[in-house]
Motif scaffolding. Sequence first.
Motif, short mmCIF file in Angstrom:
data_model
loop_
_atom_site.label_atom_id
_atom_site.label_comp_id
_atom_site.label_asym_id
_atom_site.label_seq_id
_atom_site.Cartn_x
_atom_site.Cartn_y
_atom_site.Cartn_z
N ILE B 53 0.46 -1.13 0.35
CA ILE B 53 0.09 0.10 -0.32
C ILE B 53 0.60 1.65 0.22
CG2 ILE B 53 -0.04 -0.21 2.58
CD1 ILE B 53 -3.51 1.14 2.01
N ARG B 54 1.85 1.67 0.99
CA ARG B 54 2.24 2.50 0.91
C ARG B 54 3.80 2.36 0.92
NH1 ARG B 54 3.44 7.15 5.04
NH2 ARG B 54 4.44 8.48 3.04
N ASN B 82 -1.57 6.21 -5.77
CA ASN B 82 -2.92 7.00 -4.41
C ASN B 82 -3.76 6.54 -4.35
OD1 ASN B 82 -2.12 8.76 -2.03
ND2 ASN B 82 -3.01 10.14 -2.71
N ARG B 85 -5.03 3.69 -3.18
CA ARG B 85 -5.05 4.08 -1.62
C ARG B 85 -6.60 3.81 -1.19
NH1 ARG B 85 0.67 6.98 -1.42
NH2 ARG B 85 1.52 5.15 -1.77
N PHE B 86 -7.15 3.23 -0.41
CA PHE B 86 -8.15 3.59 0.41
C PHE B 86 -9.50 2.94 -0.33
CE2 PHE B 86 -11.21 4.45 3.72
CZ PHE B 86 -11.19 5.94 4.41
N SER B 90 -6.45 -0.87 1.65
CA SER B 90 -6.12 -0.41 2.61
C SER B 90 -5.77 -1.07 3.80
CB SER B 90 -7.90 -0.26 3.32
OG SER B 90 -7.81 0.84 3.75
N ILE B 91 -5.78 -0.09 4.75
CA ILE B 91 -4.81 -0.87 6.00
C ILE B 91 -4.93 -0.67 7.10
CG2 ILE B 91 -2.67 0.93 5.84
CD1 ILE B 91 -0.71 -1.05 6.50
N TYR B 95 -0.15 0.24 14.81
CA TYR B 95 0.33 1.78 14.72
C TYR B 95 -0.99 2.08 15.49
CZ TYR B 95 0.95 4.24 10.91
OH TYR B 95 0.77 4.46 9.50
N ALA B 99 -3.07 6.73 15.48
CA ALA B 99 -2.97 6.26 14.48
C ALA B 99 -4.07 7.86 13.68
CB ALA B 99 -3.98 5.65 13.25
N LEU B 113 -10.26 13.84 5.67
CA LEU B 113 -10.15 12.17 5.21
C LEU B 113 -10.75 12.26 3.67
CD1 LEU B 113 -7.80 10.28 4.31
CD2 LEU B 113 -8.92 9.07 6.05
N ARG B 117 -10.11 12.46 -0.43
CA ARG B 117 -10.32 11.62 -1.76
C ARG B 117 -11.56 11.51 -2.01
NH1 ARG B 117 -7.49 7.54 -0.66
NH2 ARG B 117 -7.60 8.00 -3.06
N VAL B 158 -9.84 2.68 14.30
CA VAL B 158 -9.65 2.57 13.12
C VAL B 158 -9.82 1.28 11.77
CG1 VAL B 158 -6.64 2.40 11.88
CG2 VAL B 158 -7.88 3.81 13.82
N LEU B 161 -12.57 2.67 9.55
CA LEU B 161 -12.27 3.59 9.23
C LEU B 161 -11.86 2.88 8.07
CD1 LEU B 161 -12.44 6.61 9.02
CD2 LEU B 161 -10.74 7.15 10.33
N SER B 162 -10.30 2.33 8.30
CA SER B 162 -9.98 1.65 6.83
C SER B 162 -10.92 1.13 6.18
CB SER B 162 -8.72 1.17 7.76
OG SER B 162 -7.84 1.62 8.67
N ASP C 222 2.94 9.26 13.46
CA ASP C 222 1.57 8.03 13.25
C ASP C 222 0.88 8.43 12.68
OD1 ASP C 222 2.17 5.47 16.03
OD2 ASP C 222 3.57 6.07 14.22
N TYR C 223 -0.18 9.77 13.22
CA TYR C 223 -1.67 9.78 12.44
C TYR C 223 -0.84 10.66 10.67
CZ TYR C 223 0.12 14.64 12.98
OH TYR C 223 0.14 15.67 13.62
N TYR C 226 -0.80 7.51 8.65
CA TYR C 226 -1.75 6.75 8.71
C TYR C 226 -2.17 7.75 7.08
CZ TYR C 226 -6.33 4.83 10.04
OH TYR C 226 -7.88 3.85 9.56
N LEU C 230 -3.82 6.04 4.06
CA LEU C 230 -5.07 6.10 3.46
C LEU C 230 -5.35 6.85 1.83
CD1 LEU C 230 -7.55 5.82 6.54
CD2 LEU C 230 -5.91 3.63 4.88
N LEU C 236 -3.49 17.99 3.23
CA LEU C 236 -4.37 17.35 4.37
C LEU C 236 -3.37 16.91 5.53
CD1 LEU C 236 -6.89 16.98 5.52
CD2 LEU C 236 -6.82 14.90 5.01
#
Lengths: 316, 316, 329
Positions: B53-54, B82, B85-86, B90-91, B95, B99, B113, B117, B158, B161-162, C222-223, C226, C230, C236
Amino acid sequence: MPAARPELDLTPTGTPAPVEAPPALAPEGEPGRRPARRSEFVYFAFRNWKFVAGVLLVLAFLGLAIIGPLVTDHKPLEFSGPTDAPPSRDYWFGTTSFGQDVFAQFVYGLRATFLVGCVGGGIAWLLGAAVGFTAGYRSGWLDDVLNMLTNVVLVIPTLAILIIVAAYLNVHSYVTEAVLIGLTSWPWAARAVRAQTFSLKTRDFVDIARLSGRRTRQIITTEIAPNMSSYLLMMFILLFGGAVLIGASLDFLGLGPSTSVSLGLMMNNAYLSSALLLGDWWWFLPPGIGIVAIVGGLYVMNVGLDEIFNPKLREK
Amino acid sequence: MSLRVDDLAVYYDSLRGAVKAVDGASFEIADGEIMGLAGESGCGKSTLGKSLIRFDARMRYVRGKVELDGRELPVWDDARMNPFRFKDVSIIPQYALSALNPTRRIGKMAAELLASRDVHLDEVLPELRRRLQLVGLPEDVLERFPLELSGGMKQRVVMVLSSLLDPSLLIADEVTSALDVSTQRAVAELLVEFRDRGFVKSMIVITHDLSVLYQIADTILVMYAGKLAEKATAETVVHDSRHPYTRMLLSSLPEVGVRYEEERLKGIPGRPPGLIDPPVGCRFKARCPFADARCEQEPPFCAIESGHEAACWKAA
Amino acid sequence: MIRYLARKIVIYLLTFFVAVTIDWAIPRFMPGDPIQGLLSRMHAQPESQQALTSYYSKAFGFDVPVWKQYLNFWVALFHGDLGVSIANFPTPVWDLIRGAVPYTLALLVPAILLSFWAGNKVGALAARRKTLDNSVLPASYILTATPQMWLGIVLAWVFATTLGWFPVSGAYDLSLQPAWSLEFAVSFLHHWVLPFLALFLVAFGGWAIGMRNMIIYELEADYSNYLAALGAPTKLVRRYAYRNALLPQITGLALALGAVVAGAIVVEIVFSYPGLGTLTLGALQNRDYFLIQGIFLFLIIAVLVANFVIDIAYVFIDPRTRIGMQGGS
């Protein structure tokens, strides 16, 4: 954060990795591959150009401070030469409006600057560390009291207090001036040390030490302090720089000792003698350059140290 | 829809050389499959998961092809990756507990967010609320700051959301590692439920804990020192594994209810090899009781029977 | 929340009390007699010295016991009476201060606000563009290591004495009187630029470095990772990082106030700018104890109040402290 430049913060890059965590690159399956801890510092230290540049710069001026007065024939306050003379072979940095040798003033002034930085920074460091460790380790009423004390001294503008004291006290030596500076610049260091101690206090190795009956002072000096050693070193460097700057301001206001010379006093004299209007650039430029070089060198050295101690920043 | 990985290699650049964290991984995941990715610390499983993913700042793409649902994923190109992603990949990061932006309300952060997107919050809000309820979170969690939630709650936020945009592939990186056993079970069951309800099509669950994988994974892929060791159905891996490493890993697991009075718990002696300069041939040969001269040549990761692949000369 | 506020208020009151006491005490217990100094400077005749001494003793309140002087000091303070200037007798100290404060504020307020804003912006920019970082960072280190008065001298030398673009002293042309006129405004601005720059540049360096470090730290958090994982655009991520990095900078602002004020004092002296700095220099040279005391009391209180305001405001700005006060779940 230095007292005169609080915007520089040690915390953004986080605590340097504690002493017991080796970098995880080569696992222990290859004995003898990793250099020993101290030479690891040396290995990284000399590859970090910021650290090297900073150290060289500071050492160069320190060398000048030590050797300069031995090399020059003139005494700094001696009215020996022509007035307002630009740099020449006899007077490398020219002369002042009173016929004094600027170079001699400069190198003797460097001595005073280093003295104030060392002693002032050192005292602030000791006080800050003592208060910070005690407050951070021993919570409860002692922490509250020390906290209150720190806050009180922190908020009161340093220079204001120093001006009031120095105005009445007629500071006679740079040691006195340094002591005064040290006594007023310790609060931010105390706060930083307290915060670090707080976070280290909850770690397991401290619990073990406490369970095995170690006394508080022992725990602080043998368990907590060594893990913060890099942080403490960087803090001292910032305090050193801060003391130099505050000292220069005090001297510029004429509140420092008048019997010897310092870089700030040079600037004061230059200003009072209208060196600006006379265009005696050789008089007022060197002292400032000296301070910028020394303090700037210290700050850059500090950044380098941060990168050396903190593996995360290292491989950028 | 499915995932196909072909000879993927990802290295970390370090001062002492490239760490060959993932050195040629090839596998497939079918639609609806939950694949567990297991191995000890440092074997490369997290790197493999993240690379889909990244790429981290220090990860470097070396070679390989990744195909998701028949389309190639340009994992080496951050910008071109990009759009995937999501939405497609997704991941749930390792952490997850930190996050979420600490200074932003969760709902606001999610809205921003999603907006970035090109997804309007209004479109997904009902579904978001439904899923939050599904995982047992109160609806007002969207109004809260991360500080106000417990670790388990943040983990679930998380997770929701993910997977909100119904990705084809969800990578769950060590989601159960920091939890207590009963919460582990709840989270693991949630993962399965996400798949069963069609929120995600396929999943890669990365963990070092084989027992969790046995409960929820359809297939398990075992990694060792940057290479794939074995892949088969969970049942096969646990009861009929052919790779020596997998066998020794399983036999070193203590069984609940069994008391080891007669035998000692078997571990695997030795340590994994360093990945900067890995040994030639099979990477497990130094610790493998069955190793012989043939193991100087690296065994290919290939099928030894239908649906069962292993990288060992002895396994065929 | 209330308890926290109450504690803060107590600490600030205590600090105020200590500061005022120090301000009052130090001159009292220092060697030297202010009245004798005054008389000697006045070249008073020996016959009149006795009368003058008792007159001044009464005028300055030296004729009562020390503890009473201390109490009188507090009483006078609450009446806004900071005493009478010795050198400018009989002008009240407060009047002198009041005349100088607007000039100091004219330098300080823009310098603080603009350096904070610009420094943070540039620091944030430098954090994400390597080329900019390589130039901004060394420049900022040099700036923050520079003593403000020296920078003032250098600026004056280059731009005033040598190039003649700006005047070298004063706040306005001596031929003008302060008035709300365009001519005065132009002259004022003309004189204002160099001292402002001396303060602005040094502070700017400090903020730039601090912000750059904070942004790097936040971008690695971390944020941030993350969000990027995504697929959030860097805009952002940067926006979140910037807001989070500003918070400790605001705390730093409160702590930096003392240093900036100190800088303003010395810079004003260099440019003979008629603010508190020049007033201080005169007071020091004339051993005008009451004026020195008054100025510093004013400064200390001003910095205290500003610190207090920022401290309280911060609790509301940072959700973490705000929630923490109210008790998390």
